[in-house]
Write a protein that holds these residues in place. Structure first.
Motif: not given
Length: 104
Positions: A34, A38-40, A43, A93-94, A97-98
């Protein structure tokens, strides 16, 4: 006699080429699936912030990265199982990775 001398050098070149191909595909450490955007966006979606085209596109891109192809919706015999599997992978993944957002 000349062809015999060329043969070992050719095999050496091939071996080195194959080694280079294998080594170029090896990445140091885990690869992030990500992007920070994409993380933002994920969220924001998780916190029920207003939907935007960009956030939807970001979520679709993450699902595609996870192996989901939304185009054959009516012809996909595995729908919704394949979508749910991709969502679980994106959730994983979130989580890994985030960075969690700091709340005051």
């Amino acid at each position: 006699m000349k062809s015999i001398l060329k043969l070992p050098s050719l095999s050496c070149v091939l071996a080195l080429s194959l080694t280079g191909c294998v080594m170029s595909s090896v990445q140091p450490g885990p690869r992030a699936h990500l992007t920070p955007t994409q993380c933002s966006d994920l969220t924001a979606l998780r916190h029920h912030e207003p939907l935007t085209r960009e956030r939807n596109a970001s979520e679709i891109a993450a699902l595609r990265e996870a192996g989901y192809d939304p185009s054959p919706l009516f012809d996909d015999p595995y729908y919704p199982d394949d979508l749910q599997a991709a969502q679980r992978l994106v959730d994983y993944w979130y989580q890994t990775e985030c960075r969690p957002t700091q709340s005051n």
